[in-house]
Design a protein around this motif. Structure first.
Motif, PDB file in Angstrom:
ATOM      1  N   GLU A 189      -2.053   0.995   7.318  1.00 40.75           N
ATOM      2  CA  GLU A 189      -2.033   0.161   6.124  1.00 40.75           C
ATOM      3  C   GLU A 189      -0.912   0.538   5.158  1.00 40.75           C
ATOM      4  O   GLU A 189      -0.509  -0.276   4.324  1.00 40.75           O
ATOM      5  CB  GLU A 189      -3.367   0.243   5.375  1.00 40.75           C
ATOM      6  CG  GLU A 189      -4.522  -0.452   6.058  1.00 40.75           C
ATOM      7  CD  GLU A 189      -5.729  -0.543   5.158  1.00 40.75           C
ATOM      8  OE1 GLU A 189      -5.741   0.121   4.089  1.00 40.75           O
ATOM      9  OE2 GLU A 189      -6.674  -1.273   5.503  1.00 40.75           O
ATOM     10  N   VAL A 190      -0.415   1.764   5.250  1.00 43.33           N
ATOM     11  CA  VAL A 190       0.572   2.253   4.286  1.00 43.33           C
ATOM     12  C   VAL A 190       1.927   1.590   4.519  1.00 43.33           C
ATOM     13  O   VAL A 190       2.469   1.619   5.630  1.00 43.33           O
ATOM     14  CB  VAL A 190       0.701   3.788   4.357  1.00 43.33           C
ATOM     15  CG1 VAL A 190       1.896   4.277   3.536  1.00 43.33           C
ATOM     16  CG2 VAL A 190      -0.589   4.447   3.865  1.00 43.33           C
ATOM     17  N   ASP A 191       2.482   1.002   3.458  1.00 43.18           N
ATOM     18  CA  ASP A 191       3.802   0.367   3.520  1.00 43.18           C
ATOM     19  C   ASP A 191       4.920   1.327   3.121  1.00 43.18           C
ATOM     20  O   ASP A 191       6.011   1.287   3.689  1.00 43.18           O
ATOM     21  CB  ASP A 191       3.850  -0.849   2.592  1.00 43.18           C
ATOM     22  CG  ASP A 191       2.920  -1.957   3.039  1.00 43.18           C
ATOM     23  OD1 ASP A 191       3.170  -2.522   4.123  1.00 43.18           O
ATOM     24  OD2 ASP A 191       1.951  -2.254   2.316  1.00 43.18           O
ATOM     25  N   PHE A 192       4.665   2.156   2.101  1.00 51.08           N
ATOM     26  CA  PHE A 192       5.694   3.112   1.689  1.00 51.08           C
ATOM     27  C   PHE A 192       5.053   4.379   1.139  1.00 51.08           C
ATOM     28  O   PHE A 192       3.905   4.382   0.714  1.00 51.08           O
ATOM     29  CB  PHE A 192       6.676   2.501   0.683  1.00 51.08           C
ATOM     30  CG  PHE A 192       6.174   2.373  -0.743  1.00 51.08           C
ATOM     31  CD1 PHE A 192       6.393   3.390  -1.673  1.00 51.08           C
ATOM     32  CD2 PHE A 192       5.525   1.230  -1.167  1.00 51.08           C
ATOM     33  CE1 PHE A 192       5.970   3.263  -2.988  1.00 51.08           C
ATOM     34  CE2 PHE A 192       5.089   1.079  -2.477  1.00 51.08           C
ATOM     35  CZ  PHE A 192       5.312   2.106  -3.399  1.00 51.08           C
ATOM     36  N   ILE A 193       5.834   5.444   1.197  1.00 49.20           N
ATOM     37  CA  ILE A 193       5.391   6.724   0.645  1.00 49.20           C
ATOM     38  C   ILE A 193       6.285   7.090  -0.537  1.00 49.20           C
ATOM     39  O   ILE A 193       7.445   6.685  -0.600  1.00 49.20           O
ATOM     40  CB  ILE A 193       5.423   7.851   1.695  1.00 49.20           C
ATOM     41  CG1 ILE A 193       6.865   8.118   2.163  1.00 49.20           C
ATOM     42  CG2 ILE A 193       4.519   7.521   2.882  1.00 49.20           C
ATOM     43  CD1 ILE A 193       7.027   9.391   2.966  1.00 49.20           C
ATOM     44  N   LYS A 194       5.727   7.819  -1.479  1.00 50.05           N
ATOM     45  CA  LYS A 194       6.500   8.392  -2.591  1.00 50.05           C
ATOM     46  C   LYS A 194       6.467   9.901  -2.459  1.00 50.05           C
ATOM     47  O   LYS A 194       5.400  10.514  -2.450  1.00 50.05           O
ATOM     48  CB  LYS A 194       5.917   7.964  -3.942  1.00 50.05           C
ATOM     49  CG  LYS A 194       6.623   8.596  -5.148  1.00 50.05           C
ATOM     50  CD  LYS A 194       8.092   8.205  -5.183  1.00 50.05           C
ATOM     51  CE  LYS A 194       8.789   8.590  -6.485  1.00 50.05           C
ATOM     52  NZ  LYS A 194       9.002  10.027  -6.635  1.00 50.05           N
ATOM     53  N   ILE A 195       7.644  10.517  -2.360  1.00 56.78           N
ATOM     54  CA  ILE A 195       7.759  11.961  -2.161  1.00 56.78           C
ATOM     55  C   ILE A 195       8.086  12.634  -3.489  1.00 56.78           C
ATOM     56  O   ILE A 195       9.103  12.323  -4.120  1.00 56.78           O
ATOM     57  CB  ILE A 195       8.845  12.298  -1.134  1.00 56.78           C
ATOM     58  CG1 ILE A 195       8.550  11.614   0.204  1.00 56.78           C
ATOM     59  CG2 ILE A 195       8.952  13.809  -0.942  1.00 56.78           C
ATOM     60  CD1 ILE A 195       9.667  11.762   1.222  1.00 56.78           C
ATOM     61  N   VAL A 241       0.854  -1.186   0.000  1.00 54.20           N
ATOM     62  CA  VAL A 241       0.000   0.000   0.000  1.00 54.20           C
ATOM     63  C   VAL A 241       0.892   1.239   0.000  1.00 54.20           C
ATOM     64  O   VAL A 241       1.827   1.346   0.803  1.00 54.20           O
ATOM     65  CB  VAL A 241      -0.935   0.009   1.220  1.00 54.20           C
ATOM     66  CG1 VAL A 241      -1.766   1.298   1.248  1.00 54.20           C
ATOM     67  CG2 VAL A 241      -1.849  -1.213   1.192  1.00 54.20           C
ATOM     68  N   ALA A 242       0.600   2.167  -0.909  1.00 55.95           N
ATOM     69  CA  ALA A 242       1.462   3.341  -1.096  1.00 55.95           C
ATOM     70  C   ALA A 242       0.683   4.633  -0.919  1.00 55.95           C
ATOM     71  O   ALA A 242      -0.541   4.678  -1.090  1.00 55.95           O
ATOM     72  CB  ALA A 242       2.103   3.299  -2.475  1.00 55.95           C
TER      73      ALA A 242
END
Length: 388
Positions: free
Chosen positions: A67-73, A6-7
């Motif tokens: 739930e979020v596994d990674f973020i994109k900045i 989840v992103a």
């Protein structure tokens, strides 16, 4: 492993529309749940277009989502540090646009947060992941390990080769139109100029290409915010020269790379065509575009130019055409996302980690300092490989 990550997208501007949200919504192992932007309207438009369920003008809403596994900045550069620090503390993996940081002090804090919280960080210095550059380096390494030359190669018989003749060199030519870069790119608070905002790409590429050699000296000239040149030396004798001009034209492809080594030439033309000279195994290699509205015009560099003309013919604004029918070589964005997803799921090293992010920032800052001092600068080992 068939796990779905989840992103959350943080920053919903032009770049994220062209790459991030397209690539993540199309990825079989990524579910894009959040669209976040300080301008709520931007986030809402992105969410509607890409069918993203959650929207916010506060990135902490996504960071705090279990739930979020990674973020994109994909924000302006100056806010990378606080976003990364918060995400790392929450145990989220981080995929960050270049540059990772505006300066060394920020980079050290980012590295410290990543290491303390044991999360993975990937910096989107994507050129190293492009199919064309991957193929070029593979061919280069194979030749340098076992050089084979065409029978007509001139061979000096009166003397042994001098030391310099054994040192490989990379030449990078970038020609661009200055309208590529808005004032946010030039603003010292949010962008810092083209060296820190763009040339980190090619500084990282040279470090990756010549690894495990380390850079040891840098010389730069020109403007610290637009057109400039950079010469980078490595401790094994290799070197790279970057020539960046903002006075060029969109009518011609932007990037060209040449590497000389082992009495051979390795050339990549804007990620769509590789040429090899001075060796028997020298067939031209062609690479597909990431987006191609005119595949009927063929492959390669000349075909790319023809496609560009066909794409914008009759238009009064090529940027509007590019939004509707983009023509884009494969610069490695998708491959970088693939590799980062694999790194998270299978606990592998990041394809472009915080050390690469730090090093490219360091070299960009040293290049700016070299321009201002008008002199070459040594790169100390303790700077290149700090104890973080």
């Amino acid at each position: 492993m068939n796990r779905i990550l989840v992103a959350a997208q943080i920053g919903c501007g032009k770049f994220s529309w062209a790459q991030d949200m397209v690539n993540m919504t199309n990825h079989p192992q990524v579910k894009l749940k959040w669209a976040c932007d300080v301008c709520l309207e931007n986030a809402q438009k992105a969410a509607e277009h890409f069918n993203i369920p959650c929207v916010s003008d506060n990135f902490m809403d996504a960071v705090n989502d279990p739930e979020v596994d990674f973020i994109k900045i994909a924000t302006t550069h100056e806010v990378h540090l606080p976003i990364i620090r918060a995400a790392a503390a929450a145990g989220k993996h981080i995929f960050c646009e270049k540059p990772m940081a505006m300066n060394n002090a920020e980079a050290f804090q980012i590295m410290d947060a990543v290491h303390k919280n044991k999360i993975k960080l990937c910096v989107d210095l994507n050129r190293r992941m492009s199919p064309a550059m991957q193929a070029l380096r593979k061919k280069y390494l194979a030749h340098m390990a076992d050089p084979k030359h065409n029978p007509w190669k001139y061979v000096e018989v009166d003397r042994e080769p001098m030391a310099e003749e054994k040192f490989p060199h990379m030449s990078i030519r970038i020609q661009d139109e200055s309208s590529s870069y808005g004032m946010g790119h030039m603003n010292p608070l949010t962008g810092g100029g083209v060296i820190i905002g763009e040339s980190v790409h090619w500084l990282d590429l040279a470090c990756w290409f010549f690894a495990p050699a380390l850079p040891c000296e840098i010389t730069a000239w020109g403007s610290s915010r637009l057109s400039h040149g950079i010469h980078l030396k490595f401790n094994n004798g290799a070197s790279m020269t970057l020539d960046f001009s903002c006075a060029g034209t969109f009518d011609y492809p932007k990037e060209q790379f040449e590497v000389t080594g082992g009495a051979a030439l390795f050339r990549s033309l804007h990620f769509v065509e590789n040429n090899y000279f001075g060796m028997p195994d020298n067939a031209t290699e062609y690479f597909d575009c990431q987006h191609d509205p005119h595949p009927e015009l063929g492959r390669g560099h000349e075909a790319f130019i023809a496609k560009n003309y066909a794409n914008v013919a009759g238009s009064l604004n090529s940027k509007n055409v590019e939004k509707a029918t983009p023509l884009m070589p494969d610069k490695g964005h998708i491959a970088m996302l693939d590799a980062f997803v694999d790194a998270i799921i299978n606990d592998k090293p990041s394809p472009c980690d915080e050390w690469a992010g730090y090093r490219s920032t360091l070299l960009a800052q040293k290049a700016i300092e070299s321009i201002r001092l008008r002199q070459s600068l040594p790169l100390q080992l303790e700077d290149i490989a700090p104890s973080i």
